[in-house]
Design a protein around this motif. Structure first.
Motif, PDB file in Angstrom:
ATOM      1  N   LYS A 149     -32.271  52.285 -15.857  1.00  0.00           N
ATOM      2  CA  LYS A 149     -32.457  52.261 -14.395  1.00  0.00           C
ATOM      3  C   LYS A 149     -31.901  53.382 -13.493  1.00  0.00           C
ATOM      4  N   ASP A 150     -30.741  53.978 -14.059  1.00  0.00           N
ATOM      5  CA  ASP A 150     -30.389  55.008 -13.158  1.00  0.00           C
ATOM      6  C   ASP A 150     -30.642  56.628 -13.845  1.00  0.00           C
ATOM      7  N   ALA A 151     -31.594  56.677 -14.859  1.00  0.00           N
ATOM      8  CA  ALA A 151     -31.571  58.030 -15.487  1.00  0.00           C
ATOM      9  C   ALA A 151     -32.713  58.760 -14.781  1.00  0.00           C
ATOM     10  N   ASP A 152     -32.318  60.200 -14.738  1.00  0.00           N
ATOM     11  CA  ASP A 152     -33.237  60.935 -13.817  1.00  0.00           C
ATOM     12  C   ASP A 152     -34.019  61.670 -15.200  1.00  0.00           C
ATOM     13  N   ILE A 153     -33.278  61.727 -16.020  1.00  0.00           N
ATOM     14  CA  ILE A 153     -34.097  62.239 -17.371  1.00  0.00           C
ATOM     15  C   ILE A 153     -33.637  61.516 -18.602  1.00  0.00           C
ATOM     16  N   LEU A 154     -34.435  61.100 -19.592  1.00  0.00           N
ATOM     17  CA  LEU A 154     -33.810  60.099 -20.752  1.00  0.00           C
ATOM     18  C   LEU A 154     -33.971  60.854 -21.933  1.00  0.00           C
ATOM     19  N   LEU A 155     -32.982  61.019 -22.864  1.00  0.00           N
ATOM     20  CA  LEU A 155     -32.905  61.502 -24.000  1.00  0.00           C
ATOM     21  C   LEU A 155     -33.071  60.188 -24.928  1.00  0.00           C
ATOM     22  N   PHE A 156     -34.070  60.283 -25.644  1.00  0.00           N
ATOM     23  CA  PHE A 156     -34.504  59.145 -26.630  1.00  0.00           C
ATOM     24  C   PHE A 156     -34.042  59.837 -27.965  1.00  0.00           C
ATOM     25  N   ILE A 157     -33.079  59.363 -28.652  1.00  0.00           N
ATOM     26  CA  ILE A 157     -32.372  60.176 -29.971  1.00  0.00           C
ATOM     27  C   ILE A 157     -32.971  59.208 -31.262  1.00  0.00           C
ATOM     28  N   THR A 158     -33.520  59.950 -31.955  1.00  0.00           N
ATOM     29  CA  THR A 158     -33.687  59.214 -33.290  1.00  0.00           C
ATOM     30  C   THR A 158     -33.405  60.208 -34.362  1.00  0.00           C
ATOM     31  N   ASP A 159     -33.393  59.650 -35.673  1.00  0.00           N
ATOM     32  CA  ASP A 159     -33.074  60.799 -36.727  1.00  0.00           C
ATOM     33  C   ASP A 159     -34.166  60.946 -37.789  1.00  0.00           C
ATOM     34  N   ILE A 160     -34.154  61.747 -38.588  1.00  0.00           N
ATOM     35  CA  ILE A 160     -35.168  62.065 -39.475  1.00  0.00           C
ATOM     36  C   ILE A 160     -35.452  60.899 -40.339  1.00  0.00           C
ATOM     37  N   GLY A 218     -32.917  67.364 -43.670  1.00  0.00           N
ATOM     38  CA  GLY A 218     -34.301  66.904 -44.519  1.00  0.00           C
ATOM     39  C   GLY A 218     -35.130  68.242 -44.475  1.00  0.00           C
ATOM     40  N   SER A 219     -36.029  68.291 -45.287  1.00  0.00           N
ATOM     41  CA  SER A 219     -37.018  69.548 -45.525  1.00  0.00           C
ATOM     42  C   SER A 219     -37.943  69.692 -44.289  1.00  0.00           C
ATOM     43  N   GLN A 220     -38.471  70.963 -44.172  1.00  0.00           N
ATOM     44  CA  GLN A 220     -39.344  71.263 -43.114  1.00  0.00           C
ATOM     45  C   GLN A 220     -40.315  69.975 -42.883  1.00  0.00           C
ATOM     46  N   GLU A 221     -40.960  69.812 -44.099  1.00  0.00           N
ATOM     47  CA  GLU A 221     -41.969  68.661 -44.067  1.00  0.00           C
ATOM     48  C   GLU A 221     -41.498  67.527 -43.351  1.00  0.00           C
ATOM     49  N   GLN A 222     -40.662  67.108 -44.143  1.00  0.00           N
ATOM     50  CA  GLN A 222     -40.006  65.838 -43.703  1.00  0.00           C
ATOM     51  C   GLN A 222     -39.711  65.790 -41.872  1.00  0.00           C
ATOM     52  N   ARG A 268     -41.872  63.738 -38.824  1.00  0.00           N
ATOM     53  CA  ARG A 268     -41.157  62.762 -37.753  1.00  0.00           C
ATOM     54  C   ARG A 268     -41.728  63.326 -36.606  1.00  0.00           C
ATOM     55  N   ILE A 269     -41.899  64.573 -36.383  1.00  0.00           N
ATOM     56  CA  ILE A 269     -42.209  65.133 -34.970  1.00  0.00           C
ATOM     57  C   ILE A 269     -43.641  64.629 -34.644  1.00  0.00           C
ATOM     58  N   LEU A 270     -44.445  64.658 -35.607  1.00  0.00           N
ATOM     59  CA  LEU A 270     -45.921  64.274 -35.603  1.00  0.00           C
ATOM     60  C   LEU A 270     -46.052  62.701 -35.048  1.00  0.00           C
ATOM     61  N   TYR A 271     -45.208  61.776 -35.729  1.00  0.00           N
ATOM     62  CA  TYR A 271     -45.171  60.470 -35.720  1.00  0.00           C
ATOM     63  C   TYR A 271     -44.692  60.105 -34.183  1.00  0.00           C
ATOM     64  N   TRP A 272     -43.741  60.912 -33.720  1.00  0.00           N
ATOM     65  CA  TRP A 272     -43.097  60.315 -32.400  1.00  0.00           C
ATOM     66  C   TRP A 272     -43.947  60.804 -31.252  1.00  0.00           C
ATOM     67  N   LYS A 273     -44.947  61.879 -31.607  1.00  0.00           N
ATOM     68  CA  LYS A 273     -45.766  62.804 -30.854  1.00  0.00           C
ATOM     69  C   LYS A 273     -46.800  61.661 -30.394  1.00  0.00           C
ATOM     70  N   GLU A 274     -47.005  60.933 -31.473  1.00  0.00           N
ATOM     71  CA  GLU A 274     -48.143  59.746 -31.501  1.00  0.00           C
ATOM     72  C   GLU A 274     -47.804  58.464 -30.585  1.00  0.00           C
ATOM     73  N   LYS A 275     -46.430  57.929 -31.009  1.00  0.00           N
ATOM     74  CA  LYS A 275     -45.875  56.844 -30.731  1.00  0.00           C
ATOM     75  C   LYS A 275     -45.473  56.923 -28.945  1.00  0.00           C
ATOM     76  N   LEU A 276     -45.093  57.942 -28.716  1.00  0.00           N
ATOM     77  CA  LEU A 276     -44.573  58.178 -27.160  1.00  0.00           C
ATOM     78  C   LEU A 276     -45.325  59.570 -26.774  1.00  0.00           C
ATOM     79  N   PRO A 277     -46.508  59.609 -26.291  1.00  0.00           N
ATOM     80  CA  PRO A 277     -47.257  60.747 -26.103  1.00  0.00           C
ATOM     81  C   PRO A 277     -46.877  61.495 -24.949  1.00  0.00           C
ATOM     82  N   ASN A 278     -45.927  60.743 -23.864  1.00  0.00           N
ATOM     83  CA  ASN A 278     -45.840  61.591 -22.666  1.00  0.00           C
ATOM     84  C   ASN A 278     -44.342  62.177 -22.911  1.00  0.00           C
ATOM     85  N   ALA A 279     -43.698  62.238 -23.973  1.00  0.00           N
ATOM     86  CA  ALA A 279     -42.434  62.534 -24.220  1.00  0.00           C
ATOM     87  C   ALA A 279     -42.620  63.993 -24.954  1.00  0.00           C
TER      88      ALA A 279
END
Ligand SMILES: Nc1nc2c(ncn2[C@@H]2O[C@H](COP(=O)(O)OP(=O)(O)O)[C@@H](O)[C@H]2O)c(=O)[nH]1
Ligand SMILES: [Mg+2]
Length: 291
Positions: A83-94, A125-129, A133-144
């Motif tokens: 509710k009070d965020a100006d910017i949200l950091l959504f953290i996940t890991d590999i 993780g390896s670069q591939e890994q 993950r980057i591609l996966y999250w781009k698809e899941k949260l396209p605006n982030a």
């Protein structure tokens, strides 16, 4: 340039590195970090001050499906953090292949504030890994925007920092410019003791423990602190005390070192253990212990 200020709130699943990232960003250990999930129970603010900006970071407990009252309280901190965020950091890991807590993901999709998806632990993780993950999250949260980092090693920190400064709204400071946190020193003392319980004990013991700072007396050369570790059962009390008091001594000794580092002064720490049956299930008791 006009002044910027805002709340940067950190959310994500348990154990992905939220507290580690927050400590990295503020350059001070404010939030306790252990390898066990659900170490963080409160919202903890860490403030970074500069002549031209003030960033108020807030670390939160990991998002979980609540299974007892303490969890419900923990989740309400996460909720307030949206509710009070100006910017949200959504953290996940590999390793997080899918968000367990679907409501949180839906909630993030609906936000109109900027969201940075931080993919942490890239050192493991390896670069591939990592790319996967980057591609996966781009698809899941396209605006982030997706940023891979290693919070533990500080890799990618500058990138996150730059994006936060770019996105921070213009406005006056929320807190005094000298403040590092909105929490009193006593709170951090209790947290540092709680961290040692998480590090040195197993099974349900850390989750059933709570630390109360009873007295905090600052003298010229020393600070005298009395703290009580509250557990739910006699058996847990036995574990915290340990054979011949060994465990309690170890917890006290290691916590004292951290506290001395934090306050920059010699500390005399006395710790006691008390049983308060089922404190995590009682609304009255949770309130009493500051949740
Ligand atoms: N290898 C590695 N470990 C990390 C990294 N970030 C955090 N960790 C570890 O992951 C565990 C959980 O970190 P913590 O910050 O408490 O996670 P939180 O539950 O999300 O707050 C701790 O053992 C950290 O040392 C990282 O970038 N790389
Ligand atoms: Mg944490």
């Amino acid at each position: 340039m006009s002044h910027k200020a805002g709340f940067v709130n950190i959310v994500g699943s348990p154990n992905v590195g939220k507290s580690t990232l927050m400590n990295q960003m503020i350059g001070e250990k404010l939030s306790i970090v252990t390898s066990k999930a659900q170490t963080t129970r409160h919202r903890i603010h860490g403030i970074v001050n500069d002549e031209n900006y003030q960033i108020v970071f807030s670390d939160t407990p990991g998002v979980v499906n609540a299974s007892y009252k303490l969890h419900e309280q923990m989740m309400s901190y996460v909720e307030s953090s949206f509710k009070d965020a100006d910017i949200l950091l959504f953290i996940t890991d590999i390793y997080e292949s899918e968000m367990n807590h679907k409501e949180t993901l839906e909630r993030i999709k609906k936000l109109s504030i900027p969201v940075l998806t931080i993919v942490n632990k890239m050192d493991l993780g390896s670069q591939e890994q990592v790319e996967k993950r980057i591609l996966y999250w781009k698809e899941k949260l396209p605006n982030a925007e997706v940023i891979p980092i290693s919070a533990l090693h500080g890799f990618g920190k500058e990138w996150v920092w730059q994006r936060i400064l770019d996105l921070l709204p213009k406005g006056p400071a929320y807190f005094e410019k000298e403040d590092l946190s909105d929490r009193p020193v006593r709170f951090f003392v209790a947290e540092m003791i709680r961290e040692k319980i998480f590090l040195f004990t197993d099974k349900e013991v850390p989750y059933c423990s709570q630390v109360d700072v009873n007295t905090y007396e600052e003298e010229e050369n020393i600070i005298r602190i009395r703290a009580t570790i509250v557990v739910e059962r006699d058996s847990q009390k036995g574990i915290i005390i340990g054979k011949g008091g060994d465990m309690l001594k170890k917890i006290g000794r290691e916590a004292r070192k951290d506290i001395e580092n934090f306050v920059g002064k010699q500390v005399f720490l006395q710790t006691f253990v008390k049983v308060d049956k089922d404190w995590r299930e009682s609304e009255v008791k949770l309130k009493k212990y500051g949740y």
